[in-house]
Design a protein around this motif. Structure first.
Motif, short mmCIF file in Angstrom:
data_model
loop_
_atom_site.label_atom_id
_atom_site.label_comp_id
_atom_site.label_asym_id
_atom_site.label_seq_id
_atom_site.Cartn_x
_atom_site.Cartn_y
_atom_site.Cartn_z
N PRO A 1 -59.96 -125.36 -83.62
CA PRO A 1 -59.80 -124.70 -82.33
C PRO A 1 -60.83 -125.21 -81.33
N ARG B 1 -62.97 -121.28 -69.94
CA ARG B 1 -61.78 -120.50 -69.58
C ARG B 1 -61.67 -120.37 -68.06
N THR C 1 -63.44 -125.55 -78.34
CA THR C 1 -64.41 -124.93 -77.44
C THR C 1 -64.03 -125.36 -76.02
N GLN D 1 -56.37 -122.88 -78.51
CA GLN D 1 -56.45 -122.08 -79.73
C GLN D 1 -55.65 -122.71 -80.87
N MET D 2 -54.63 -123.49 -80.53
CA MET D 2 -53.78 -124.10 -81.57
C MET D 2 -54.32 -125.44 -82.04
N ARG E 1 -65.65 -122.27 -79.79
CA ARG E 1 -64.82 -122.25 -81.00
C ARG E 1 -65.33 -123.33 -81.96
N ASP F 1 -58.71 -123.26 -71.19
CA ASP F 1 -58.41 -122.25 -72.20
C ASP F 1 -56.94 -121.85 -72.16
N ILE G 1 -65.95 -120.49 -73.73
CA ILE G 1 -65.43 -119.91 -74.97
C ILE G 1 -65.77 -120.89 -76.10
N SER H 1 -56.75 -128.27 -83.77
CA SER H 1 -57.42 -128.30 -85.08
C SER H 1 -58.58 -129.29 -85.04
N GLN I 1 -53.10 -122.06 -74.19
CA GLN I 1 -52.73 -121.76 -75.58
C GLN I 1 -53.03 -122.92 -76.52
N ASP J 1 -57.94 -129.00 -71.20
CA ASP J 1 -57.63 -128.86 -72.62
C ASP J 1 -56.74 -130.00 -73.10
#
Length: 340
Positions: free
Chosen positions: A289, A294, A291, A284-285, A331, A279, A329, A287, A281, A251
């Protein structure tokens, strides 16, 4: 059966140094009231004799047992997830968790013995590069060891915890292929890391299955860090035929890739799709979010802790390598290939 080697005692070391047992004990406990020359001599003899403090007797009160979770690099979002899983499992087992940062070059000949002397019941090494010398030191100290995502593959059999990295790399790349992308690059971690190799092989297998070429410069290695994502992202985006999608090996690397894209005026996912791995934190934060694939990082930390305690208790483990399942996951950082 041959006799087991005789345990070296404080009296043995004291006799060799020509000092009292109390003086040797002071050196071990870090007391300051020992002359520097005497301290240096005693420490040298402790290393020479491979002294290991005796285990506490059954029923003896020595405080809470501890397991050390050791990292080779600065902590990040990935590290935090591992630590939380280990701490939670330790709390359930009534065991404390000590977190440390010790790079390969910082592991002196007495580092493993020092952990035992400090009361560590076992060691969990995360993304570490342990040499045969390090592993021999752990074995001599009789310190149970569990590895998580080692940066090199030890030749000796060592218990390790990981995830289904190949399947994760396959799923990430197939996702991008299903969106119509064919120019897909991979920006991963250290070339020798087993987890990176598996993710790269998954990427290549998916590309080959669809007949999508991997041009020179489309598969790069780094250190799973943000600045590597920026640098390697810039390298592939500046190619004469730039990719329309990038699969990043972590990530943090993916966020670096996204920054490199923004610096070139590219919109995500309109102009470039990006997939990460872990995956954490920050996925998810991001910009938009991110993909990502995980990894069950907290579960990996928990499994490592429980496995280490089983080894410390003299139990046999079912497998020397455990892989936990990954999951894609989806996104907002991926979209169909842009129309030309």
């Amino acid at each position: 059966m041959p006799d087991s080697p005789r345990r070296i005692t404080l009296a043995t070391v004291a006799a060799s140094a020509g000092v009292s047992v109390a003086t040797v004990s002071k050196v071990l406990n870090g007391r300051s009231d020992v002359a520097p020359a005497t301290r240096s001599l005693v420490q040298s003899l402790l290393q020479q004799h491979d002294y290991v403090a005796p285990a506490p007797r059954r029923g003896e009160t020595t405080g809470i047992a501890t397991v050390e979770v050791q990292f080779d690099a600065d902590l990040n979002a990935y590290s935090t997830e591992i630590i939380q899983g280990a701490v939670a499992a330790g709390a359930e087992a009534g065991v404390g968790v000590v977190v440390s940062l010790r790079k390969g070059a910082d592991r002196s000949t007495g580092w493993a013995r020092g952990l035992v002397t400090a009361g560590r019941r076992a060691l969990i090494a995360v993304t570490s590069e342990l040499t045969s010398r390090h592993l021999a030191a752990v074995s001599r100290a009789r310190l149970p060891l569990v590895l998580i995502d080692p940066l090199n593959l030890p030749r000796t059999r060592v218990t390790s915890i990981g995830s289904t990295n190949f399947a994760g790399g396959l799923a990430a790349t197939h996702h991008l292929l299903s969106l119509g992308h064919r120019r897909i690059a991979y920006i991963g971690g250290p070339a020798t890391a087993a987890c990176n190799q598996a993710r790269l092989h998954g990427y290549r297998a998916a590309m080959e299955s669809e007949g999508a070429p991997v041009p020179p410069g489309y598969a790069l290695s780094g250190h799973f860090r943000y600045h590597d994502g920026v640098a390697n992202g810039a390298a592939v985006l500046d190619l004469p035929q730039a990719p329309t999608a990038i699969f990043a090996g972590s990530d943090e690397t993916a966020l670096g890739v996204m920054e490199a894209a923004r610096a070139r005026g590219l919109r995500i996912p309109d102009d470039l799709s990006v997939v990460g791995f872990d995956d954490t934190q920050i996925a998810q934060m991001a910009s938009p979010p991110l993909t990502t694939v995980r990894q069950p990082l907290r579960e990996m930390g928990g499994v490592a802790l429980r496995t280490a305690l089983r080894l410390a208790a003299g139990e046999k483990v079912d497998s020397h390598h455990v892989e936990l399942a990954t999951e894609l996951i989806v996104r907002g950082s991926t979209a169909p290939v842009p129309r030309v």
